[in-house]
Scaffold this active site. Structure first.
Site, PDB file in Angstrom:
ATOM      1  N   CYS A 139       0.847  -1.193   0.000  1.00  0.00           N
ATOM      2  CA  CYS A 139       0.000   0.000   0.000  1.00  0.00           C
ATOM      3  C   CYS A 139       0.882   1.243   0.000  1.00  0.00           C
ATOM      4  O   CYS A 139       2.021   1.211   0.470  1.00  0.00           O
ATOM      5  CB  CYS A 139      -0.876  -0.046   1.263  1.00  0.00           C
ATOM      6  SG  CYS A 139      -1.870   1.412   1.581  1.00  0.00           S
ATOM      7  N   GLY A 140       0.355   2.330  -0.491  1.00  0.00           N
ATOM      8  CA  GLY A 140       1.091   3.585  -0.444  1.00  0.00           C
ATOM      9  C   GLY A 140       1.411   4.038   0.969  1.00  0.00           C
ATOM     10  O   GLY A 140       2.337   4.824   1.181  1.00  0.00           O
TER      11      GLY A 140
END
Length: 181
Positions: free
Chosen positions: A35-36
């Site tokens: 995930c970012g």
């Protein structure tokens, strides 16, 4: 009712009573490895190291419900978190944090603290708002967790005192933790 009334699964499949943490400050986080926001693991580990001797316990709950950003097994997730971010705080079993199969703990947490809105200056806020609006134009009105790395702060009595969306700065989280020490 409070957080101590719940049981969760550990990565090894065994049940864990949250009442084992009575008297501790808990930061409960739904996590993802792809995930970012995944680099937040590093800052969460720093918080844990800084305040664990003062009673802080961070609990990571991997979740694969947000665009399948944590598809691996519990074992592989744990290895990834340890080898890439040095995570030593407890990582629990992969969990559903929204929808009909929501883990009871997360249903309770979201009922206690509703969605706070994304930080307007964060670089991913616009992306998240557009993505969530496509799925549900009224997404902000329901208390569900919207994305990975949503954090719930629990005081020493098991009460949920704050919710931090993934776009909140870790400095804000730390300031709230320090107030509870």
């Amino acid at each position: 009712m409070n957080v101590y009334d719940f049981h969760v699964r550990q990565m090894n499949g065994k049940e864990l009573a949250l009442s084992d943490y009575k008297g501790k400050i808990l930061l409960i986080v739904n996590t993802a490895s792809k995930c970012g926001f995944t680099p937040q693991f590093e800052d969460l580990e720093k918080l844990f190291q800084k305040y664990r001797d003062h009673g802080l316990v961070i609990m990571g709950f991997p979740c694969n419900q947000f665009h399948e950003q944590d598809p691996e097994s519990n074992e592989k997730i744990l290895e990834y978190c340890r080898s890439n971010y040095g995570v030593t705080f407890p990582m629990l079993a992969k969990t559903n944090v929204k929808g009909p199969q929501t883990e009871p703990l997360f249903r309770y947490l979201t009922n206690e603290k509703a969605f706070q809105g994304f930080h307007p200056e964060h670089s991913l806020t616009k992306v998240l708002e557009e993505l969530l609006s496509k799925e549900d134009p009224n997404y902000a009105q329901n208390p569900d967790i919207k994305w990975n790395f949503t954090k719930f702060l629990v005081d020493r009595n098991g009460n949920v005192v704050a919710r931090f969306e993934p776009t909140a700065g870790l400095k804000e989280v730390e300031d709230c933790i320090r107030k509870l020490l």
